[in-house]
Scaffold this active site. Structure first.
Site, short mmCIF file in Angstrom:
data_model
loop_
_atom_site.label_atom_id
_atom_site.label_comp_id
_atom_site.label_asym_id
_atom_site.label_seq_id
_atom_site.Cartn_x
_atom_site.Cartn_y
_atom_site.Cartn_z
N ARG A 15 16.48 101.54 -55.03
CA ARG A 15 16.71 100.54 -53.97
C ARG A 15 16.82 101.26 -52.62
O ARG A 15 16.97 102.48 -52.56
CB ARG A 15 18.03 99.80 -54.20
CG ARG A 15 18.11 99.08 -55.51
CD ARG A 15 19.35 98.21 -55.58
NE ARG A 15 20.55 98.93 -55.98
CZ ARG A 15 21.64 99.06 -55.22
NH1 ARG A 15 21.70 98.53 -54.03
NH2 ARG A 15 22.69 99.72 -55.68
N ASN A 62 19.94 111.42 -52.79
CA ASN A 62 20.17 110.20 -52.02
C ASN A 62 21.21 109.28 -52.66
O ASN A 62 21.86 108.51 -51.94
CB ASN A 62 18.82 109.47 -51.87
CG ASN A 62 18.99 108.03 -51.45
OD1 ASN A 62 19.23 107.74 -50.28
ND2 ASN A 62 18.88 107.10 -52.39
N TYR A 115 34.49 108.27 -48.22
CA TYR A 115 33.05 108.29 -47.94
C TYR A 115 32.74 109.34 -46.87
O TYR A 115 31.83 110.17 -47.05
CB TYR A 115 32.61 106.89 -47.48
CG TYR A 115 31.13 106.76 -47.22
CD1 TYR A 115 30.24 106.57 -48.27
CD2 TYR A 115 30.61 106.80 -45.92
CE1 TYR A 115 28.87 106.44 -48.04
CE2 TYR A 115 29.25 106.67 -45.69
CZ TYR A 115 28.38 106.50 -46.76
OH TYR A 115 27.03 106.37 -46.53
N LYS A 143 30.54 112.79 -47.34
CA LYS A 143 29.32 113.01 -46.56
C LYS A 143 29.44 114.26 -45.69
O LYS A 143 28.44 114.95 -45.45
CB LYS A 143 29.01 111.77 -45.72
CG LYS A 143 28.68 110.53 -46.55
CD LYS A 143 27.42 110.75 -47.38
CE LYS A 143 26.98 109.52 -48.15
NZ LYS A 143 25.75 109.74 -48.91
P1 NAP Z 1 21.96 101.12 -51.65
O1 NAP Z 1 20.94 100.17 -51.16
O2 NAP Z 1 23.31 100.63 -52.07
O3 NAP Z 1 21.32 101.97 -52.84
C1 NAP Z 1 22.09 102.95 -53.49
C2 NAP Z 1 21.21 103.68 -54.47
O4 NAP Z 1 22.02 104.72 -55.10
C3 NAP Z 1 20.70 102.80 -55.58
O5 NAP Z 1 19.37 103.15 -55.87
C4 NAP Z 1 21.62 103.12 -56.75
O6 NAP Z 1 20.98 103.01 -58.00
C5 NAP Z 1 21.92 104.58 -56.49
N1 NAP Z 1 23.15 105.02 -57.14
C6 NAP Z 1 24.42 104.66 -56.87
N2 NAP Z 1 25.28 105.27 -57.71
C7 NAP Z 1 24.50 106.03 -58.54
C8 NAP Z 1 24.79 106.89 -59.61
N3 NAP Z 1 26.05 107.09 -60.03
N4 NAP Z 1 23.77 107.53 -60.23
C9 NAP Z 1 22.49 107.33 -59.83
N5 NAP Z 1 22.15 106.51 -58.80
C10 NAP Z 1 23.16 105.87 -58.19
O7 NAP Z 1 22.27 102.22 -50.56
P2 NAP Z 1 21.39 102.85 -49.39
O8 NAP Z 1 21.87 102.25 -48.13
O9 NAP Z 1 19.97 102.88 -49.72
O10 NAP Z 1 22.01 104.33 -49.42
C11 NAP Z 1 21.32 105.45 -49.91
C12 NAP Z 1 22.06 106.69 -49.44
O11 NAP Z 1 22.07 106.68 -48.01
C13 NAP Z 1 23.52 106.75 -49.86
O12 NAP Z 1 23.87 108.06 -50.18
C14 NAP Z 1 24.26 106.28 -48.65
O13 NAP Z 1 25.57 106.78 -48.58
C15 NAP Z 1 23.39 106.85 -47.54
N6 NAP Z 1 23.56 106.17 -46.24
C16 NAP Z 1 23.31 104.84 -46.11
C17 NAP Z 1 23.49 104.26 -44.85
C18 NAP Z 1 23.25 102.80 -44.60
O14 NAP Z 1 23.61 102.32 -43.51
N7 NAP Z 1 22.67 102.06 -45.50
C19 NAP Z 1 23.91 105.04 -43.78
C20 NAP Z 1 24.16 106.38 -43.98
C21 NAP Z 1 23.96 106.95 -45.21
P3 NAP Z 1 21.21 101.80 -59.05
O15 NAP Z 1 21.12 100.52 -58.28
O16 NAP Z 1 20.06 102.00 -60.00
O17 NAP Z 1 22.54 102.01 -59.71
#
Ligand code: NAP
Length: 236
Positions: A11, A81, A146, A150
């Site tokens: 995702r 990621n 968090y 990070k």
């Molecule tokens: P998201 O839409 O919630 O997706 C999270 C992804 O991580 C999903 O594919 C989920 O897989 C996977 N995941 C979670 N726990 C896991 C585990 N224990 N083992 C394997 N996979 C796991 O989040 P996103 O916004 O794309 O975030 C991706 C990364 O970017 C994260 O590290 C987040 O902290 C970072 N980030 C996001 C933002 C933002 O604003 N969105 C900003 C800064 C950093 P499943 O659904 O298959 O469980």
């Protein structure tokens, strides 16, 4: 064919990154935990492979690493990621919640990299990209665990860049700002509008913005140990 593993590729940012590397001709290995149908659909779309492992589990990551190495040899790219968020006061956070978040967000990058790096060292090439956050750079109120996880990824990136540079492996970090994914679905429209206002470019970023930065970090052979902000100017 070059191969890239994207953890949490089912995702959001991970899925966009898988699509980007696939577009550039990579075989993409899409790791997931819960979102099996989405990971498999993305694998079909990109001609990649979906593989389940909870990055918080040493046993599951070891099994995934063994399978990947047996089937594909040394990877060209690892994108760490996978991550989860937790919002709340430090005083309300339990020991178990802290351990779980740090174990997934920081421990996951440690054990996925450790599990797959030996063949990359032997091959003398490769690229590791850790997805941190701007909150790891400046801290977010009510997101202590968090932010700490990070910030830890930034330290891990810099240490590994020094440790693995002599083996021809580059290690970098992306610190995204506010990106439009399900992770931010909990934010109400007022909070999102405030975050937009605080972003100099006045917009929320897309997962593709982060994916583009990841591909840049793969392509540029002289960049290592860096933290690239993809945040619309929120943190400079
Ligand atoms: P998201 O839409 O919630 O997706 C999270 C992804 O991580 C999903 O594919 C989920 O897989 C996977 N995941 C979670 N726990 C896991 C585990 N224990 N083992 C394997 N996979 C796991 O989040 P996103 O916004 O794309 O975030 C991706 C990364 O970017 C994260 O590290 C987040 O902290 C970072 N980030 C996001 C933002 C933002 O604003 N969105 C900003 C800064 C950093 P499943 O659904 O298959 O469980």
């Amino acid at each position: 064919m070059k191969t890239a593993l994207i953890t949490g590729g089912s995702r959001g940012i991970g899925a966009a990154t898988a699509r980007r590397f696939a577009k550039e001709g990579f075989r993409v290995i899409i790791n997931y935990n819960n979102s099996e149908a989405r990971a498999k659909a993305l694998a079909a779309e990109t001609g990649g492979i979906a593989i389940r492992a909870d990055v918080g589990s040493p046993e599951q990551v070891a099994a995934m690493a063994e399978k990947i190495t047996a089937e594909h040899g040394a990877l060209d790219v690892i994108v760490n990621n996978a991550g989860i968020a937790h919002f709340g006061l430090l005083t309300d956070m339990s020991e178990a919640e802290w351990q779980n978040l740090v174990n997934i967000n920081l421990g996951g990058a440690f054990r996925v990299t450790k599990g797959l790096i030996r063949p990359m060292i032997a091959a003398g090439r490769g690229c590791v990209i850790n997805i941190s956050s701007m909150w790891g750079q400046v801290g977010a109120s009510c997101e202590a665990a968090y932010s700490a996880s990070k910030a830890g990824l930034i330290g891990l990136t810099k240490a590994l860049a020094k440790e693995l540079g002599p083996s021809g492996i580059r290690v970098n970090c992306i610190a995204p700002g506010v990106i439009d994914t399900e992770m931010n679905a909990r934010l109400d429209s007022e909070t999102l509008a405030e975050l937009k206002d605080e972003t100099p470019l006045g917009v929320i970023g897309s997962p593709e913005d982060v994916a583009d930065a990841a591909y840049f970090l793969y392509e540029n052979g002289f960049v290592t140990g860096q933290v690239i902000g993809v945040n619309g100017g929120f943190v400079i």
